[in-house]
Design an enzyme around this catalytic site. Structure first.
Site, mmCIF file in Angstrom:
data_model
loop_
_atom_site.group_PDB
_atom_site.id
_atom_site.type_symbol
_atom_site.label_atom_id
_atom_site.label_comp_id
_atom_site.label_asym_id
_atom_site.label_seq_id
_atom_site.Cartn_x
_atom_site.Cartn_y
_atom_site.Cartn_z
ATOM 1 N N TYR A 16 46.098 42.236 51.498
ATOM 2 C CA TYR A 16 46.097 41.491 50.235
ATOM 3 C C TYR A 16 46.633 42.379 49.108
ATOM 4 O O TYR A 16 47.478 41.957 48.311
ATOM 5 C CB TYR A 16 44.688 40.984 49.921
ATOM 6 N N GLU A 38 38.850 32.899 43.673
ATOM 7 C CA GLU A 38 38.214 33.767 42.678
ATOM 8 C C GLU A 38 36.912 33.149 42.184
ATOM 9 O O GLU A 38 35.920 33.842 41.976
ATOM 10 C CB GLU A 38 39.161 34.055 41.511
ATOM 11 N N TRP A 46 34.905 40.405 47.238
ATOM 12 C CA TRP A 46 36.197 39.817 47.538
ATOM 13 C C TRP A 46 36.477 39.843 49.037
ATOM 14 O O TRP A 46 37.103 38.926 49.576
ATOM 15 C CB TRP A 46 37.285 40.545 46.753
#
Length: 187
Positions: A16, A38, A46
Protein backbone atom coordinates in the site's frame (compact mmCIF):
# COMPACT_ATOMS: atom_id res chain seq x y z
CA UNK A 1 18.14 5.75 1.29
CA UNK A 2 15.81 5.57 4.30
CA UNK A 3 12.15 4.79 3.81
CA UNK A 4 8.99 5.47 5.78
CA UNK A 5 8.87 3.24 8.84
CA UNK A 6 5.11 2.96 9.38
CA UNK A 7 4.58 -0.18 7.22
CA UNK A 8 6.56 -2.12 9.90
CA UNK A 9 7.61 -5.02 7.64
CA UNK A 10 3.94 -5.85 7.01
CA UNK A 11 3.80 -6.85 3.33
CA UNK A 12 0.23 -5.60 2.82
CA UNK A 13 1.11 -2.25 4.40
CA UNK A 14 4.37 -2.05 2.41
CA UNK A 15 2.57 -2.67 -0.88
CA UNK A 16 0.00 0.00 0.00
CA UNK A 17 2.83 2.41 0.91
CA UNK A 18 4.74 1.71 -2.30
CA UNK A 19 1.85 1.68 -4.77
CA UNK A 20 -0.97 3.86 -3.43
CA UNK A 21 -0.17 6.00 -0.39
CA UNK A 22 0.26 9.67 -1.34
CA UNK A 23 -0.22 8.91 -5.05
CA UNK A 24 -2.60 11.51 -6.54
CA UNK A 25 -5.88 9.95 -7.63
CA UNK A 26 -8.91 11.65 -9.14
CA UNK A 27 -11.20 8.66 -9.77
CA UNK A 28 -14.42 9.03 -7.81
CA UNK A 29 -14.84 5.28 -7.27
CA UNK A 30 -11.35 4.95 -5.78
CA UNK A 31 -11.86 8.09 -3.70
CA UNK A 32 -15.11 6.62 -2.35
CA UNK A 33 -13.27 3.39 -1.55
CA UNK A 34 -10.61 5.28 0.42
CA UNK A 35 -13.25 7.38 2.21
CA UNK A 36 -15.03 4.17 3.21
CA UNK A 37 -11.90 2.36 4.34
CA UNK A 38 -10.54 5.36 6.26
CA UNK A 39 -13.91 5.73 8.00
CA UNK A 40 -13.89 2.02 8.84
CA UNK A 41 -10.43 2.43 10.35
CA UNK A 42 -11.62 4.92 12.96
CA UNK A 43 -10.43 3.45 16.27
CA UNK A 44 -8.64 0.53 14.59
CA UNK A 45 -5.32 -0.09 12.88
CA UNK A 46 -4.90 0.45 9.16
CA UNK A 47 -3.45 -3.06 8.80
CA UNK A 48 -6.76 -4.55 10.03
CA UNK A 49 -8.72 -2.57 7.46
CA UNK A 50 -6.31 -3.41 4.63
CA UNK A 51 -6.63 -7.11 5.49
CA UNK A 52 -10.40 -6.78 4.93
CA UNK A 53 -10.19 -4.66 1.78
CA UNK A 54 -11.03 -7.45 -0.65
CA UNK A 55 -14.10 -8.32 1.41
CA UNK A 56 -15.19 -4.68 1.31
CA UNK A 57 -14.75 -4.64 -2.47
CA UNK A 58 -16.88 -7.76 -2.78
CA UNK A 59 -19.57 -6.56 -0.38
CA UNK A 60 -19.89 -3.11 -1.94
CA UNK A 61 -19.55 -4.15 -5.61
CA UNK A 62 -16.10 -2.62 -5.97
CA UNK A 63 -17.37 0.57 -4.33
CA UNK A 64 -19.95 1.31 -7.00
CA UNK A 65 -21.36 4.58 -5.69
CA UNK A 66 -24.86 4.22 -7.16
CA UNK A 67 -25.14 0.62 -5.96
CA UNK A 68 -24.03 1.58 -2.45
CA UNK A 69 -26.48 4.50 -2.32
CA UNK A 70 -29.38 2.06 -2.77
CA UNK A 71 -28.44 -0.45 -0.07
CA UNK A 72 -31.11 -1.10 2.53
CA UNK A 73 -30.57 -1.74 6.22
CA UNK A 74 -31.34 -5.40 5.48
CA UNK A 75 -28.61 -5.42 2.81
CA UNK A 76 -26.16 -3.88 5.26
CA UNK A 77 -27.11 -6.38 7.95
CA UNK A 78 -26.47 -9.20 5.46
CA UNK A 79 -23.05 -7.68 4.64
CA UNK A 80 -22.28 -7.39 8.35
CA UNK A 81 -23.05 -11.07 8.94
CA UNK A 82 -21.71 -12.64 5.74
CA UNK A 83 -18.69 -10.54 4.77
CA UNK A 84 -15.34 -10.08 6.49
CA UNK A 85 -15.85 -6.36 7.13
CA UNK A 86 -15.72 -4.22 10.27
CA UNK A 87 -18.96 -5.18 12.06
CA UNK A 88 -19.76 -1.68 13.40
CA UNK A 89 -23.24 -1.11 11.94
CA UNK A 90 -23.03 2.69 11.95
CA UNK A 91 -19.84 2.47 9.88
CA UNK A 92 -21.64 0.20 7.42
CA UNK A 93 -24.58 2.62 7.27
CA UNK A 94 -22.12 5.42 6.54
CA UNK A 95 -21.18 3.67 3.29
CA UNK A 96 -24.75 4.12 2.02
CA UNK A 97 -25.07 7.59 3.49
CA UNK A 98 -21.78 8.82 2.03
CA UNK A 99 -22.60 7.33 -1.38
CA UNK A 100 -25.87 9.29 -1.43
CA UNK A 101 -24.06 12.51 -0.52
CA UNK A 102 -21.36 11.88 -3.14
CA UNK A 103 -24.06 11.61 -5.82
CA UNK A 104 -25.30 15.08 -4.81
CA UNK A 105 -21.74 16.45 -4.84
CA UNK A 106 -21.20 14.94 -8.31
CA UNK A 107 -24.32 16.72 -9.57
CA UNK A 108 -23.04 20.02 -8.21
CA UNK A 109 -19.31 19.76 -9.05
CA UNK A 110 -19.28 17.22 -11.93
CA UNK A 111 -17.22 14.85 -9.74
CA UNK A 112 -16.40 14.21 -6.10
CA UNK A 113 -12.77 14.54 -7.10
CA UNK A 114 -13.26 18.11 -8.37
CA UNK A 115 -14.87 19.07 -5.08
CA UNK A 116 -12.06 17.61 -2.95
CA UNK A 117 -9.08 18.62 -5.07
CA UNK A 118 -10.32 22.23 -5.22
CA UNK A 119 -9.23 22.54 -1.57
CA UNK A 120 -5.61 22.30 -2.73
CA UNK A 121 -6.06 24.12 -6.06
CA UNK A 122 -5.71 20.75 -7.80
CA UNK A 123 -2.05 20.49 -6.72
CA UNK A 124 -0.60 17.98 -4.30
CA UNK A 125 0.78 19.36 -1.04
CA UNK A 126 4.34 18.04 -0.78
CA UNK A 127 5.85 17.90 2.70
CA UNK A 128 9.51 17.31 3.47
CA UNK A 129 9.59 15.41 6.75
CA UNK A 130 12.85 14.01 8.12
CA UNK A 131 11.06 11.28 10.12
CA UNK A 132 7.66 9.61 10.34
CA UNK A 133 7.22 11.12 13.80
CA UNK A 134 6.93 14.58 12.22
CA UNK A 135 3.84 13.68 10.18
CA UNK A 136 0.79 15.29 11.78
CA UNK A 137 -2.37 13.39 12.64
CA UNK A 138 -4.47 16.31 11.41
CA UNK A 139 -4.03 19.78 9.96
CA UNK A 140 -6.07 22.96 9.70
CA UNK A 141 -7.00 21.89 6.17
CA UNK A 142 -8.17 18.43 7.29
CA UNK A 143 -10.29 20.16 9.96
CA UNK A 144 -11.80 22.47 7.35
CA UNK A 145 -12.58 19.66 4.91
CA UNK A 146 -14.01 17.54 7.73
CA UNK A 147 -16.30 20.37 8.82
CA UNK A 148 -17.40 21.08 5.26
CA UNK A 149 -18.15 17.40 4.61
CA UNK A 150 -20.09 17.14 7.87
CA UNK A 151 -22.25 20.10 6.79
CA UNK A 152 -23.04 18.22 3.59
CA UNK A 153 -24.06 15.15 5.60
CA UNK A 154 -21.02 12.87 5.37
CA UNK A 155 -20.35 10.48 8.29
CA UNK A 156 -17.13 9.10 9.85
CA UNK A 157 -15.02 11.91 8.46
CA UNK A 158 -13.37 13.55 11.47
CA UNK A 159 -10.23 15.65 10.98
CA UNK A 160 -7.82 12.77 11.75
CA UNK A 161 -9.68 10.43 9.40
CA UNK A 162 -9.76 13.22 6.84
CA UNK A 163 -5.99 13.72 6.99
CA UNK A 164 -5.38 10.00 6.47
CA UNK A 165 -7.85 10.17 3.59
CA UNK A 166 -5.93 13.10 2.07
CA UNK A 167 -2.79 10.95 2.18
CA UNK A 168 -4.69 7.98 0.75
CA UNK A 169 -5.84 9.85 -2.36
CA UNK A 170 -2.58 11.76 -2.73
CA UNK A 171 -3.77 15.26 -1.89
CA UNK A 172 -0.69 15.31 0.33
CA UNK A 173 2.69 13.61 -0.03
CA UNK A 174 3.86 12.66 3.46
CA UNK A 175 6.62 10.23 2.53
CA UNK A 176 9.72 11.21 4.47
CA UNK A 177 12.08 13.11 2.20
CA UNK A 178 14.61 10.25 2.06
CA UNK A 179 11.95 7.71 1.00
CA UNK A 180 12.26 6.51 -2.59
CA UNK A 181 8.53 7.19 -2.97
CA UNK A 182 8.72 10.86 -2.02
CA UNK A 183 7.79 12.88 -5.10
CA UNK A 184 11.22 14.57 -5.19
CA UNK A 185 12.97 11.17 -5.44
CA UNK A 186 10.93 9.75 -8.30
CA UNK A 187 12.54 9.73 -11.70
Amino acid sequence: MHTCLWPNNNQLMQTYHDEEWCVPNSEDQYIFEMLTLEGAQSGLSWSIVLSKRDSYKEAFHNFDITYCSKLTDADLEYIKVHNNVIKHFSKLQSVRNNAKVILKVQDEFKSFSNFLWSYVDFKQIVNNWDADTQIPAQTELSKQISNDLKKRGFKFIGPVTMYSFMQAIGMVDDHIKTCAYHVSNKK
